[in-house]
Design an enzyme around this catalytic site. Structure first.
Site, short mmCIF file in Angstrom:
data_model
loop_
_atom_site.label_atom_id
_atom_site.label_comp_id
_atom_site.label_asym_id
_atom_site.label_seq_id
_atom_site.Cartn_x
_atom_site.Cartn_y
_atom_site.Cartn_z
N CYS A 137 0.80 -1.23 0.00
CA CYS A 137 0.00 0.00 0.00
C CYS A 137 0.83 1.28 0.00
O CYS A 137 0.61 2.19 -0.81
CB CYS A 137 -0.97 -0.01 1.17
N GLN A 164 1.13 4.57 9.23
CA GLN A 164 0.13 3.72 8.60
C GLN A 164 -1.08 3.45 9.49
O GLN A 164 -0.93 3.11 10.68
CB GLN A 164 0.79 2.40 8.16
N ARG A 272 3.09 2.01 12.60
CA ARG A 272 1.62 1.92 12.72
C ARG A 272 1.15 3.01 13.68
O ARG A 272 1.70 3.14 14.78
CB ARG A 272 1.23 0.55 13.27
N HIS A 279 -2.84 6.06 4.61
CA HIS A 279 -1.45 6.01 5.03
C HIS A 279 -0.75 7.31 4.65
O HIS A 279 -0.93 7.82 3.54
CB HIS A 279 -0.71 4.85 4.36
#
Ligand code: NAP
Length: 374
Positions: A137, A164, A272, A279
């Site tokens: 991604c 993300q 994260r 993102h």
């Protein structure tokens, strides 16, 4: 004759966003679609515009799968690992289109992102390629953002730090982030509205709860609400996470540079954070030459219609350059563009895109459109 497309993983996060897009763009009627499942065999398939799409087929039934011209899977790497090679062993020669990472490293697969590598995709189809995989991604979002600079061979190396969203890990994490937030809120709810309470007392309750990991901690017992986790995916055992090594490998594979000497160096640090969707990434880029910022903006903007340049000032940045603003759109936001103190060939920028759209489902939807026209 319409092509037969078997769709596995259509009710997961990526799959449902993809289905939504296929309905919106009227793609769904351009082929004969059959829905498969790993857990709900025999249940009703989705009802789309009042039309029932039959009963769900077993996603492990290889015979049923071989009847398909195209298999589209958003189910995940474990499923691909179990099914893909067995299908090929049975002699199935259909097209396999996959959101998961398992086949990205396979020599016979192409990573698809057609605004960036359309010619490479078409050449591979002519050469007999049958396996097409969506990219990681953040890699896809980075390539969409920097497409103009890549297409003119202006990039030498990149250092990228990612931020993300939890939905990048799957459907389970959205609900559980909300649950975590609820637990944290509940623990201080009665104190929050008292005027005379010390803010440090509130912060202490929250911090202790986060450290205790009791009832919070959706990522292997590590809480993400009010926290961040600087590790995504498994350990590559060389100081990098698997997510981080995808940066350089996939960038070069998408650009078809992997076999050449002049590969682009990409160094990643993937984090994260507790956003729900989209993102973000901060990029330090070394260009091949000294360029002025307005020229760079023009090149980025003119490469594809989805890049939106956000003026590098406080108001525009805090108002427009956020995951919340880009969520559920195909826009690729690029802001904070400025020269770096590292030297005149270096620039900094910050980019955000919806990882469920350009980072996952949209390249696959467009790939299916290419394949059904063949
Ligand atoms: P996901 O939401 O966890 O869905 C995967 C599967 O889980 C579904 O197809 C479904 O299969 C099953 N499932 C079980 N309980 C469910 C529930 N309550 N709601 C929905 N589905 C449920 O995974 P994903 O995020 O879509 O990821 C799929 C693949 O795409 C992975 O390989 C991932 O690495 C890749 N990918 C994800 C993203 C992202 O941002 N999430 C981005 C790029 C690539 P059954 O119907 O067969 O039970």
């Amino acid at each position: 004759m319409k092509k037969k497309v078997g769709f596995v993983g259509w009710r997961g996060l990526v799959g449902s966003v993809l289905l939504e897009r296929m309905i919106l763009k009227d793609d769904i009627y351009k082929f004969n679609i059959k829905f498969f499942t790993t857990s709900q065999v025999g249940h009703n398939g989705p009802k789309i515009n009042n039309k029932k799409f039959g009963i769900l087929e077993n996603a492990y039934d290889l015979q049923k799968l071989t009847e398909m011209d195209i298999i589209l899977t958003c189910q995940g790497s474990k499923y691909t690992e179990k099914v893909y090679f067995n299908l090929r062993k049975l002699g199935w020669k259909g097209f396999w289109v996959d959101a998961s990472s398992h086949l990205r490293v396979n020599d016979n697969s192409i990573i698809v992102l057609d605004p960036i590598n359309y010619n490479f995709i078409m050449k591979s189809i002519e050469g007999g390629c049958k396996t097409f995989v969506g990219g990681n991604c953040t890699v896809s979002l980075m390539l969409m953002a920097l497409g103009g600079l890549f297409s003119k061979n202006l990039i030498k190396k990149i250092f990228v730090s990612t931020y993300q969203a939890v939905s990048g890990a799957g459907s389970y994490y959205i609900k559980n982030l909300l649950l975590e937030m609820g637990i944290l809120h509940k623990s201080v709810k009665n104190d929050l509205y008292k005027n005379n309470i010390s803010i440090l007392k509130i912060e202490n309750i929250i911090s202790s709860l986060l450290k205790s990991k009791k009832n919070v901690g959706i990522f292997n017992n590590i809480p993400i609400a009010g926290n961040l986790i600087p590790w995504i995916d498994s350990d590559n055992l060389d100081g990098n996470s698997k997510e981080e090594i995808k940066g350089e490998f996939e960038t070069n594979k998408i650009l078809n540079l992997n076999k050449l000497k002049h590969k682009i160096i990409v160094d990643s640090l993937c984090v994260r954070v507790s956003t729900f969707r989209c993102h973000s990434q901060s990029l330090l880029i070394k260009l091949n030459k000294n360029m002025n910022i307005s020229e760079i903006k023009d090149i980025l903007m003119n490469h594809n219609k989805w890049v939106k340049i956000i003026q590098n000032d406080k108001l525009n940045t805090i108002t427009n350059l956020t995951p919340a603003m880009v969520s559920r759109t195909l826009n690729i936001l690029v802001g904070r563009i400025r020269k770096s103190n590292f030297g005149n060939k270096y620039i900094n920028l910050f980019s955000i895109g919806d990882q469920l759209l350009w980072g996952a489902s949209e390249p696959l939807r467009r790939m299916i459109k290419i394949l059904i026209k063949l």
